[in-house]
Structures are given as structure tokens and as C-alpha cells.
Design a protein around this motif. Structure first.
Motif, PDB file in Angstrom:
ATOM      1  N   ASN A   1      66.051 100.141  64.731  1.00  0.00           N
ATOM      2  CA  ASN A   1      66.410 100.824  63.487  1.00  0.00           C
ATOM      3  C   ASN A   1      67.650 101.699  63.679  1.00  0.00           C
ATOM      4  O   ASN A   1      68.544 101.746  62.811  1.00  0.00           O
TER       5      ASN A   1
ATOM      6  N   THR B   1      71.187 101.280  61.961  1.00  0.00           N
ATOM      7  CA  THR B   1      71.784 102.371  61.188  1.00  0.00           C
ATOM      8  C   THR B   1      73.180 102.690  61.688  1.00  0.00           C
ATOM      9  O   THR B   1      74.108 102.934  60.892  1.00  0.00           O
TER      10      THR B   1
ATOM     11  N   LYS C   1      61.201  99.201  68.064  1.00  0.00           N
ATOM     12  CA  LYS C   1      61.451  99.215  66.633  1.00  0.00           C
ATOM     13  C   LYS C   1      62.367 100.376  66.253  1.00  0.00           C
ATOM     14  O   LYS C   1      63.301 100.223  65.433  1.00  0.00           O
TER      15      LYS C   1
END
Length: 547
Positions: free
Chosen positions: A486, A490, A482
Motif C-alpha cells: 500500500n 501510494t 500488504k
């Protein structure tokens, strides 16, 4: 055809298989009244004085306690709390030898009596008819009452199992063991209190019929009980023939009801509850008088005593104190001390052992009174042991399997149904100590089963830990995925320079974390290096320098 209850009311007696008629030897101690309590110079109270578990200690060394004050506590009915037998000071809490067939030790609390014998405030329930059965059972438990017939099963636990399923309440006044007369004198002198105790138990479990069973060799006790019962229609005395072991729970149930308790079962499964006369007297004193179980009647007998009798004895009283009080003159050829009767009792190595809740007799016979054991000879296959066994077991086969550690066969032949009454060993012409073989086998089987249970629990703990670690690993990996997702998401929105800056920031943070750990290592090295160098310099320089 009359119902079972009506047959019992009409006085019908059934019979059980086997049994023996050993010499009673009861007149030695039954001729005089029960002697009063005397306070010894020390009280030693084992934490466990019954079948079950021991409680949590509530006192410390140096504490002063009052008579009847609880010394241990427990919330489970399988544990009977222990109370101070008299007032005094706690001077020791340590492991000491106790009266046990295997010579085991247990944690004991020693009290130095102050001779004031001052009571703690008593908690009585005089209007017990207005109190629920559950609350009365809780009170019996808090008063530390266990069965006083020998086995020592917690009374509260027994009453709990009998709630709403007891048709017949049997009060055991048989006392079939030779030499013992404690219950006989108790029924003669405290019949009114015994009947009060029976009425309390009736209120708790509400049986359809209550039978007070007494052997026909106790005529004075039978008369006293009938007088105490008076016109009460819900209690009656049933006189049974004198036969050993008619006082054993399963055999007495068979005599009174004609029913047999199933293998590995309890009397409650057939609607029967049994209590000893001493136990119901203790229940009466706990409920009506607010007195916990701190004393009992003990038969002190044997031809080596000048004054055999029954005596009220404070729990924790050393046996040697009782022997001195009754003029003990040991047999010079063979000094023996037996706790219990000659059939189910056991020899102890010395007399500095405390009286407990299950100590019903102290027997000190002479060499002529009870013939010493001279060793066993080969079994002659006479089958007398099987004929006298009250459980209809096969003692010869059981002894063979127990002797050669064939524990599976022992259980197959229902070893644990054996009540260890000693009838088989008494009747054996080869003088084989059959009961000792059975006790040893039972202990080995219990130990083996405990190890199996421990192994199963260890496996369950290992598998649970393994499953927990797998779940944690999966969660850890999911968190990493996860976080990576992320970061990737980003970075898609950042320019190349910003991505490089973020990577450099993470690397710097990781470097600082590692540097902190390395700095600690360097500090440790800086501290111990001078000491190592000094030790090397002090050594002979011809030795190899392996620093």
C-alpha cells in the motif's frame, strides 16, 4: 425350547465358577430390629463419597443449613451432590482423613448440629407415573443417590445407561459378605418401600422382567418380600444358593441369566441392569418422600461390642460415636477396626472417620474372632486360588506380575476384571495377601495411564500452540507485505518531496515511541541511583566499588 426370560420365570438358576463358603457370622447383628437414628456432636461430610467426581461447594464457613439442604452441586451424572444430614452451622471446610483403603484424605464439610433437625422444604414427585424418565433420573441425581451395595456407582448414571436397552432388571438382595446383615433387616422391615422403589425403577427403564434375588439363608426377608409383592405379576423373588461372592454384580447376573458380562464391559451391553435393595429404597424416598440421601443402614458388629446390631446412621457420623453407643470394648492384644466386611473391607487406623454413602458395615473383631495376619510364605503352586476365583482369572500369575511391576502382563491377564472379592487370599494356604498386590498394581497402572494421557494432552496443546503461532506469524507477515504494498502504491503517486516528507514523519513517530520508553527507563534510574549511592557510601571504602 423356552426363551431365556421364560427359563428365569420358571426358576432356573445357573452357576458361576469358583466361590467359597466362609463362616457367615450373621446372627450377631440380625436378631434385633434396626435401631433409630441418633444425632452426633459433629457431622463430617466428604465431598466425594462414591465412584466419580466431587461437586462444587455451595456453602461457606459460618452458614446455617437445614436438614437435606444441598452442600455441593454438579451438572454431570458422575457426581452425586452431598446434602446436610441434619440442621446446624458449617464450622469447617478442609482436607481431612476419610475411610479409604489407601488412607487418603479428602475435602470435608463439618457441621455442628443444632439438634433441631429441621428439614428444608422437600421436593417430592408423588405422581411419578406422569413424569418422564429423564426428569425422574435428573431428580435422582439431584438427591445425591449412589449405589449402596459397596461400589458406590452413581444411581442416575446407571439408570441413564439402562434406558431403552434393559431387558432384565435385577434387584440385589444377596448380601453374601460375612457379618453383614443391613440388607437382610432392611428387606424384613421395609419390604413395602423396597417394592415401591422397584416400581419406580421399572417405570424409568421399562424392563421386560424384574427379578429380586435373595440368598436362601434369609428366609424372613424372602417371606416379607413375597408378602409385599402380593399379586404383582411383573416382580418375582428368585432364591439363590448361599455362596460367596454371589452378591457381586457379575456373579449374580451369571446366576440369574446364565450370561457373562464381557471384559471391560458393563451389564447394559447384555441388556441387564442391577440395583441394590438399599438403592431402590433410597430412590423411593427421593421420589415419593422428597428426601435426599442423608442416611443409611450400617451393620455394627464384632465380639468386642456389647450390642451388635444394625442402625440407621446419618451420613457424616463419626465411627467412634457408633462404637460408644454399642459398648465397644477393644481387644487389648490386637485392636482392629474394619470398614466393610472381613472379605472386601479394609482396616483403618482410628475411629474418628465419618460414615459415607458406601459404608455398609463397621466390624470390630477380637483377636480370636479373626486371626491376625502373620506374614506370607512362599507360594506352593497349589492352584487353589485359581479354583476359587469367580472370574476364572489366574491369581498366581497376576500376583507374580504385580509383585515385580510387570504391568503390561497384568493387563494382558485381565487384572482389571478382578472384583477384589478376596476369595483367593482366603483360600491361599501360604497366606499371601493377593488382593493387596492387585490393588497396588491397579493403582500404579491407573497412575501410569493418567501420566500418559497428560503427556498426550500436553503434546496436543504444544502442537496447537505451535500451529497457532505459525498462523499468527503468517498473518503478521501478510499484514506487513500488504502495508508495504500500500505504501509503495501510494508513493508512486507522490512527488519526491512528498515521499521524503512521509518517510521523515514515520521516523519521527518511531523516535517518539522509543523516546517514551527511554524516558521511563531514565526515570527509574533517577529514582534508584541515590539509594545505590547512599548504600555505597555507608560501606567500608576499602571494599571494591562494584556499584
Amino acid at each position: 425350547m423356552n426363551t431365556l426370560l421364560q427359563q428365569i420365570k420358571d426358576g432356573r438358576i445357573w452357576d458361576f465358577q469358583g466361590g467359597i463358603h466362609p463362616p457367615e457370622n450373621k446372627r450377631q447383628s440380625s436378631k434385633v430390629s434396626i435401631a433409630s437414628v441418633e444425632i452426633p456432636s459433629k457431622i463430617v461430610l466428604p465431598l466425594k463419597q462414591h465412584i466419580g467426581t466431587s461437586g462444587k461447594v455451595l456453602v461457606n464457613i459460618g452458614d446455617r443449613v437445614l436438614k437435606g439442604e444441598p452442600l455441593t452441586k454438579s451438572a454431570v451424572f458422575q457426581c452425586c451432590p452431598v446434602h446436610a444430614s441434619t440442621s446446624g452451622e458449617i464450622i469447617a471446610i478442609e482436607v481431612r482423613p476419610i475411610a479409604h483403603p489407601s488412607g487418603l484424605s479428602d475435602t470435608c464439610i463439618e457441621i455442628c448440629p443444632d439438634l433441631d433437625d429441621k428439614w428444608v422444604s422437600k421436593n417430592s414427585i408423588t405422581e411419578y407415573l406422569d413424569v418422564s424418565a429423564e426428569n425422574l433420573i435428573d431428580h435422582v441425581h439431584s438427591m445425591g443417590i449412589s449405589g449402596m451395595g459397596g461400589a458406590g456407582f452413581p444411581a442416575a448414571s446407571k439408570l441413564q445407561t439402562g434406558l431403552e436397552c434393559t431387558e432384565i432388571l435385577i434387584i440385589n438382595g444377596a448380601e453374601c459378605e460375612p457379618y453383614m446383615t443391613a440388607n437382610d433387616r432392611l428387606m424384613q422391615e421395609h419390604a413395602d418401600e423396597i417394592i415401591q422403589g422397584i416400581e419406580i425403577v421399572q417405570h424409568i427403564i421399562k424392563p421386560q422382567l424384574t427379578v429380586l434375588a435373595v440368598e436362601d439363608n434369609k428366609s424372613n426377608a424372602i417371606t416379607a418380600l413375597k408378602k409385599a409383592i402380593g399379586n404383582k405379576q411383573d416382580i418375582f423373588v428368585q432364591v439363590i444358593p448361599t455362596k460367596y461372592p454371589s452378591g457381586s454384580e457379575k456373579q449374580l447376573i451369571n446366576l440369574i441369566t446364565g450370561k457373562e458380562v464381557p471384559t471391560k464391559g458393563i451389564p447394559a451391553t447384555i441388556g441387564v441392569l442391577m440395583q441394590n435393595v438399599g438403592t431402590v429404597l433410597a430412590i423411593k424416598r427421593a421420589i415419593i418422600d422428597g428426601e435426599p440421601m442423608i442416611q443409611r443402614v450400617v451393620t455394627i458388629t464384632g465380639t468386642t461390642l456389647r450390642e451388635p446390631c444394625n442402625r440407621w446412621v446419618l451420613l457424616g457420623t463419626p465411627v467412634c460415636f457408633l462404637l460408644e453407643k454399642h459398648g465397644y470394648q477393644p481387644d487389648k492384644q490386637l485392636e482392629r477396626l474394619i470398614i466393610g466386611g472381613p472379605m472386601m473391607g479394609f482396616t483403618v487406623p482410628h475411629s474418628d472417620l465419618p460414615v459415607t454413602k458406601v459404608t455398609n458395615c463397621v466390624l470390630v473383631p477380637s483377636r480370636r474372632e479373626i486371626t491376625p495376619y502373620l506374614g506370607e510364605i512362599a507360594c506352593i503352586r497349589c492352584r487353589i486360588c485359581a479354583e476359587v476365583c469367580p472370574i476364572s482369572l489366574l491369581p498366581q500369575q497376576l500376583q507374580w506380575y504385580a509383585r515385580y511391576n510387570d504391568f503390561d502382563k497384568c493387563e494382558e491377564y485381565n487384572l482389571f476384571d478382578c472384583i477384589e472379592c478376596g476369595a483367593c487370599a482366603y483360600a491361599c494356604p501360604s497366606k499371601i495377601p493377593l488382593v493387596q498386590y492387585y490393588r497396588q498394581a491397579k493403582a500404579e497402572i491407573r497412575h501410569h495411564n493418567a501420566k500418559k494421557v497428560a503427556a498426550v494432552r500436553a503434546k496436543q496443546r504444544f502442537e496447537a500452540k505451535k500451529q497457532r503461532m505459525e498462523i499468527e506469524q503468517q498473518q503478521h507477515e501478510a499484514q506487513h507485505k500488504k502495508a508495504a504494498a500500500n505504501r509503495h502504491k501510494t508513493m508512486e503517486t507522490l512527488s519526491d518531496d512528498e515521499v521524503i516528507a512521509a518517510m521523515l514523519a514515520r521516523m519521527k513517530a518511531k523516535f517518539k515511541q522509543n523516546k517514551a520508553a527511554n524516558d521511563v527507563k531514565l526515570m527509574v534510574i533517577d529514582v534508584i541511583t541515590p539509594a545505590i549511592q547512599a548504600e555505597v557510601a555507608a560501606k567500608d571504602q576499602t571494599e571494591a566499588d562494584n556499584s
